[in-house]
Each structure stands twice: as structure tokens, then as C-alpha cells.
Design a protein around this motif. Structure first.
Motif, PDB file in Angstrom:
ATOM      1  N   VAL A   1     -82.609   6.346  12.494  1.00  0.00           N
ATOM      2  CA  VAL A   1     -82.910   5.339  13.821  1.00  0.00           C
ATOM      3  C   VAL A   1     -82.952   3.666  12.842  1.00  0.00           C
ATOM      4  O   VAL A   1     -83.829   3.236  11.644  1.00  0.00           O
ATOM      5  CB  VAL A   1     -84.498   5.372  14.554  1.00  0.00           C
ATOM      6  CG1 VAL A   1     -85.370   4.825  13.970  1.00  0.00           C
ATOM      7  CG2 VAL A   1     -84.435   4.328  15.850  1.00  0.00           C
TER       8      VAL A   1
ATOM      9  N   THR B   1     -94.296   4.481  17.434  1.00  0.00           N
ATOM     10  CA  THR B   1     -92.850   5.863  17.608  1.00  0.00           C
ATOM     11  C   THR B   1     -91.557   5.002  16.675  1.00  0.00           C
ATOM     12  O   THR B   1     -90.782   6.003  16.139  1.00  0.00           O
ATOM     13  CB  THR B   1     -91.823   6.566  18.930  1.00  0.00           C
ATOM     14  OG1 THR B   1     -90.612   4.805  19.745  1.00  0.00           O
ATOM     15  CG2 THR B   1     -93.020   6.780  19.846  1.00  0.00           C
ATOM     16  N   LYS B   2     -91.047   3.629  16.585  1.00  0.00           N
ATOM     17  CA  LYS B   2     -90.489   3.546  15.701  1.00  0.00           C
ATOM     18  C   LYS B   2     -90.394   1.961  14.511  1.00  0.00           C
ATOM     19  O   LYS B   2     -91.030   0.999  15.291  1.00  0.00           O
ATOM     20  CB  LYS B   2     -88.927   2.263  16.461  1.00  0.00           C
ATOM     21  CG  LYS B   2     -88.499   2.399  15.842  1.00  0.00           C
ATOM     22  CD  LYS B   2     -86.708   1.887  17.226  1.00  0.00           C
ATOM     23  CE  LYS B   2     -85.603   0.967  16.709  1.00  0.00           C
ATOM     24  NZ  LYS B   2     -85.257   0.419  17.937  1.00  0.00           N
TER      25      LYS B   2
ATOM     26  N   ASP C   1     -88.390  -1.906  20.770  1.00  0.00           N
ATOM     27  CA  ASP C   1     -89.353  -0.694  21.245  1.00  0.00           C
ATOM     28  C   ASP C   1     -91.188  -1.526  21.590  1.00  0.00           C
ATOM     29  O   ASP C   1     -91.720  -1.086  20.765  1.00  0.00           O
ATOM     30  CB  ASP C   1     -89.332   0.615  20.010  1.00  0.00           C
ATOM     31  CG  ASP C   1     -90.169   1.507  20.756  1.00  0.00           C
ATOM     32  OD1 ASP C   1     -90.107   1.221  21.394  1.00  0.00           O
ATOM     33  OD2 ASP C   1     -91.351   1.930  19.660  1.00  0.00           O
TER      34      ASP C   1
ATOM     35  N   TRP D   1     -96.315  -0.927  12.891  1.00  0.00           N
ATOM     36  CA  TRP D   1     -95.351  -1.244  13.680  1.00  0.00           C
ATOM     37  C   TRP D   1     -95.311  -2.595  14.882  1.00  0.00           C
ATOM     38  O   TRP D   1     -96.813  -2.396  15.121  1.00  0.00           O
ATOM     39  CB  TRP D   1     -95.510   0.128  13.843  1.00  0.00           C
ATOM     40  CG  TRP D   1     -94.552   1.701  12.824  1.00  0.00           C
ATOM     41  CD1 TRP D   1     -93.905   0.821  12.217  1.00  0.00           C
ATOM     42  CD2 TRP D   1     -94.137   2.331  12.802  1.00  0.00           C
ATOM     43  NE1 TRP D   1     -93.988   2.136  10.505  1.00  0.00           N
ATOM     44  CE2 TRP D   1     -94.229   2.928  12.095  1.00  0.00           C
ATOM     45  CE3 TRP D   1     -94.318   2.862  14.083  1.00  0.00           C
ATOM     46  CZ2 TRP D   1     -93.641   4.386  11.319  1.00  0.00           C
ATOM     47  CZ3 TRP D   1     -94.066   4.749  13.321  1.00  0.00           C
ATOM     48  CH2 TRP D   1     -93.260   5.397  12.040  1.00  0.00           C
TER      49      TRP D   1
ATOM     50  N   TYR E   1     -85.774   8.167   8.840  1.00  0.00           N
ATOM     51  CA  TYR E   1     -86.451   8.200  10.563  1.00  0.00           C
ATOM     52  C   TYR E   1     -85.275   8.111  11.303  1.00  0.00           C
ATOM     53  O   TYR E   1     -85.154   8.582  12.636  1.00  0.00           O
ATOM     54  CB  TYR E   1     -87.228   6.899  10.648  1.00  0.00           C
ATOM     55  CG  TYR E   1     -88.498   6.915  10.352  1.00  0.00           C
ATOM     56  CD1 TYR E   1     -89.349   7.571  10.302  1.00  0.00           C
ATOM     57  CD2 TYR E   1     -89.075   6.152   8.940  1.00  0.00           C
ATOM     58  CE1 TYR E   1     -91.152   7.212   9.928  1.00  0.00           C
ATOM     59  CE2 TYR E   1     -89.961   5.611   8.221  1.00  0.00           C
ATOM     60  CZ  TYR E   1     -91.210   6.504   9.119  1.00  0.00           C
ATOM     61  OH  TYR E   1     -91.946   6.419   8.488  1.00  0.00           O
TER      62      TYR E   1
END
Length: 453
Positions: A404, A199-200, A278, A195, A402
Motif C-alpha cells: 500500500v 493500519t497504514k 487513513d 503513523w 505493506y
């Protein structure tokens, strides 16, 4: 979906134990002493897949010449789950070998023992690259089988044991099996990256290529003493440092003429992908352990990391590097540097520009030494489209789990097998990372123990 997610939560400890067993196998492909462990890891995966009813085959890749020592190459593990002609077939690639790891390298825990830290993370070599992601796919198969749920696609696995050591033999197998084992594949999925943040989730649709160069400068027949010959001969090291200093400036600008003429301009569509990512500059500071970043903005930093070329100086072979003092004049030195390439840089064209520039700059020195500049590796860049149905489906899946939309990212590094699958199978390749963005910067790689991370 609810039934599936409920199973995942209920069996979290089982999944962790499976990863614990895998991490405990020190499958270091780059060390001959650990080669039997790499084979043991392949056997572990074969057993796990067969236990779930998969049809499993292995492919012998033959021998490897390791500095004069002949070693057996670990097998490619090919597995099939489902063969319904009415369904799409997804090929999952992963690797089961790992980089070396010693406690004295700076690990806080034993590298080959899975440990749960105070942040609820799983720490151990290979937990994120790439044993965790490989087992993630196996966990998916187990959950469906245990629940009596039908997989919506057919799955094929291609798992190798030499990724950390150049994937020797893999390319030949991919092309050879393109019209055989891989003939029914509709799309490829690779989970061997990370990632952007912590968090994303993200989907990765581009990778830079890499061209690696050696610049050799040869002078006297043998090393000389600076007290006897200093000031009387053209010194190869002086010539090398002079030419290498003209390759890139302190702000990262490549000084080779014509390099930037080959770079594709940023389109308005691409520019939008940098909105609301992010990522914060502070994360870069954490990753490098300092504040030596060239650019202050996130957009500029990520563009320079993902979609702009870069040139890095890596080392000098033949030079004195041990502790202490030595007044030697090296007879022959080789500077090593690489260029990370991007669309639309064609490797052979770039090499022509680099070789000509280095020789022209050397000629300006008026040195009587000899120079040779050559490319030792020229892996091309890879670029897909986030608009492809494979990516649209992946984005929808990420949003379902998720809640999102995933970041759409490119990466500065290279995963050569991505291009090999794309070219050999003529199918879309999707990079679907499972590792968090801080996995690569931690002393020990981590893999979250929560199913929702």
C-alpha cells in the motif's frame, strides 16, 4: 527480499526477546535516581552493535547541572556498519532514554516489563518511543549478517540518552561532527514518531515549531491577605488572567494581530495530500477520551494539527494550586503559553508580535503593576518534500513490504534534532515512523509483534 522477510518471520521471538531486555532497563533520563540505568542502556546497545560487527564509538558529553546537583550526561553512541565508498550512507538517529513510568500512573501492567496483550501487542515503556524503532534497525543489520546478504547502503547510528530531557549536548556534537564522523552521510532517517492511524504506514515530511513564552506580572512586595487588601490594590492574578484571556478564543483562533499574515497558504499540491488519508474523527475521540473536537471534518482537523499555528495556555506559576481554600493575593504570577509555528513563521518576528500585543493589552487595564513578557524557547518549524529521492525511495520500500502507498503526513509536535541534522549536515532528513497511531494514546506504549504491521 523473500529470503529476508522469511528470516524476519522465523526470528520474531528473538526480536521480541531483544526488546524485552531493553524495556527492562528503566532508562529514565529525567530522574537523577535512574541516571545509572540510562548508562546501562547505552552499554546494552554498544554490546548489541558490536556483536553484529559494527564499529562503535561513544562520545562523552560531560556534566549536567540538575538543580544544583552535578550529573554525568549519558554518552552518544556512534556506530558504523559498512564503509563502501560506492554505496550511499544513511544516518539513523534514535534515543535510548524514556519518560518516567509508574504503575500508579494508570498502567495496567508493570511499565518496565514487556507484556504481550490480548491484541497481540507488546506493551512496555519505550517499546514504541524509541527503543523498539532503534532495535528495528539493529534487527535489520542482524538479518542481513546472518543470511550473508550485503546491505545496500552503509549505515551510521547516532543514539542519544537525553532526548526526553532536552537532548542536552546533542546539538553541539552534531555540528562538531558534521565534517568528521558525519561527513560521508548522504541522508538522515529518524524513526521517532507515529503513523497517522493503526493500519497504514506513513512518511512524515513536516513538523511544527514551538515558541514558549512567560508572562510575568509583579505587584506588591509580598503575598497579601484578600480580607485586608482585596479591593484596594491592583492584583497581579487579575491582570494576568485578563491578558491571557485575550491570546486565543475558544475555537482556537489566535488573537495576536499579524500572526496569520506570516502563515504560508495551502498550495494545490499540498491540498492533495489530505485526500484519502487513513484517519477518522472517531480516532481523535478515542485519543482524547471525549468528543470535544472543534472541527468536524478530517481535512480541517488535520490541517489545524499539522500546518496551521496554534496557541495553548499551559499554566500559572506563583498561584495557589493545592487542595482546599486559601485567600491569598499572589504578589507575582507568571503565565505560561506556547505557539506552535508553521511555514513561513519566523520565530523572532512572532515573538515581537506577541510581546507587543501582551504589553498593549496590559496597558489598556490601567494597572500599576509591572509586566514582563519573554520567549524562553523558539524552536523553528521543519518542512521537507515528499518528492525528494529519499522520500520516493522510502515510499517504494513501504509499498514493497505493506502492499500500500504510505500516507504523506505532517505532525503538530516538534522533534528539534530533525532541524539540527538538516542544518548541520545540509542533507535531507526523512521521518519514517514505526509506531502505530494509537501508541501515544494508550496507557502503555505499544509496538506490534507482527513483522507486517
Amino acid at each position: 527480499m523473500e529470503q529476508f522477510l522469511e528470516y524476519v518471520e522465523k526470528h520474531e521471538r528473538d526480536f521480541i526477546e531483544r526488546l524485552r531486555k531493553a524495556v527492562a532497563i528503566p532508562s529514565v533520563s529525567g530522574d537523577p535516581a535512574y541516571r545509572p540505568e540510562v548508562f546501562r542502556m547505552s552499554e546494552f546497545l554498544v554490546a548489541e552493535l558490536k556483536a553484529l560487527g559494527a564499529s562503535v564509538e561513544t562520545r562523552d558529553l560531560g556534566k549536567q547541572n540538575w538543580h544544583g546537583q552535578e550529573l554525568d550526561l549519558p554518552p552518544i553512541v556512534l556506530a558504523t556498519v559498512g564503509n563502501d565508498p560506492s554505496k550511499k550512507t544513511i544516518l539513523v538517529y534514535g534515543h535510548y532514554d524514556v519518560q518516567p513510568a509508574l504503575i500508579e500512573d494508570g498502567w495496567n501492567t508493570s511499565p518496565f516489563e514487556l507484556v504481550e496483550d490480548d491484541q497481540d501487542r507488546l506493551v512496555g515503556r519505550g517499546s514504541s518511543d524509541d527503543k523498539g524503532p532503534v532495535l528495528g534497525w539493529i534487527n535489520v543489520v542482524e538479518a542481513h549478517k546472518s543470511l550473508g546478504l550485503e546491505l545496500p547502503v552503509n549505515l551510521k547510528f547516532c543514539l542519544e540518552g537525553m532526548e526526553e530531557s532536552g537532548s542536552e549536548g546533542l546539538d553541539a556534537l552534531i555540528y562538531d561532527e558534521a565534517s568528521k564522523y558525519f561527513k560521508d552521510v548522504d541522508a538522515v532517517c529518524i524513526s521517532d514518531n507515529y503513523w497517522l492511524g493503526t493500519t497504514k504506514p506513513c512518511l512524515t515530511y513536516g513538523l511544527r515549531g514551538v515558541s514558549y513564552y512567560h508572562m510575568k506580572i509583579k505587584g506588591p512586595r509580598a503575598d497579601l491577605h484578600s480580607g485586608v487588601f482585596g479591593g484596594t490594590v491592583h492584583e497581579p492574578m487579575t491582570d494576568l488572567i485578563s491578558v491571557m484571556s485575550k491570546l486565543v478564543d475558544p475555537n482556537g483562533k489566535i488573537l495576536v494581530p499579524g500572526i496569520y499574515d506570516e502563515v504560508r497558504e495551502v498550495s494545490p499540491e499540498e491540498e492533495k495530500t489530505y485526500d484519502n488519508l487513513d484517519f477518522k474523527i472517531e480516532e481523535l475521540h478515542d485519543a482524547i477520551g471525549n468528543k470535544t473536537n472543534i472541527h468536524d471534518s478530517v481535512r480541517k482537523t488535520l490541517q489545524c494539527r499539522w500546518r496551521n499555528p496554534s496557541l495553548s495556555l499551559h499554566g500559572i506559576e506563583g498561584a495557589f494550586y493545592n487542595p482546599g481554600d486559601k485567600t491569598v493575593i499572589p504578589a507575582c504570577v507568571t503565565g505560561k503559553f506556547s505557539i506552535r509555528t508553521v511555514p513561513d513563521m519566523e520565530p523572532k518576528k512572532i515573538s515581537e508580535l506577541v510581546v507587543k500585543y501582551c504589553k498593549d493589552e496590559f496597558a489598556k487595564l490601567g494597572s500599576k503593576n509591572e509586566i514582563d513578557v519573554y520567549c524562553t524557547h523558539d524552536g523553528n518549524y521543519w518542512l521537507s518534500s515528499p518528492e525528494h529521492p529519499n522520500y520516493v525511495a522510502a515510499a517504494k520500500a513501504v509499498e514493497t513490504v505493506y502492499k500500500v502507498k504510505p500516507d504523506l503526513t505532517r505532525e503538530g509536535g516538534s522533534i528539534p534534532v530533525t532541524l539540527s541534522f538538516q542544518d548541520a549536515l545540509n542533507k535531507n532528513v526523512l521521518l519514517l515512523p514505526m509506531g502505530r497511531g494509537d501508541d501515544v494514546s494508550c496507557t502503555a506504549l505499544v509496538f506490534s509483534s507482527h513483522s507486517d504491521e
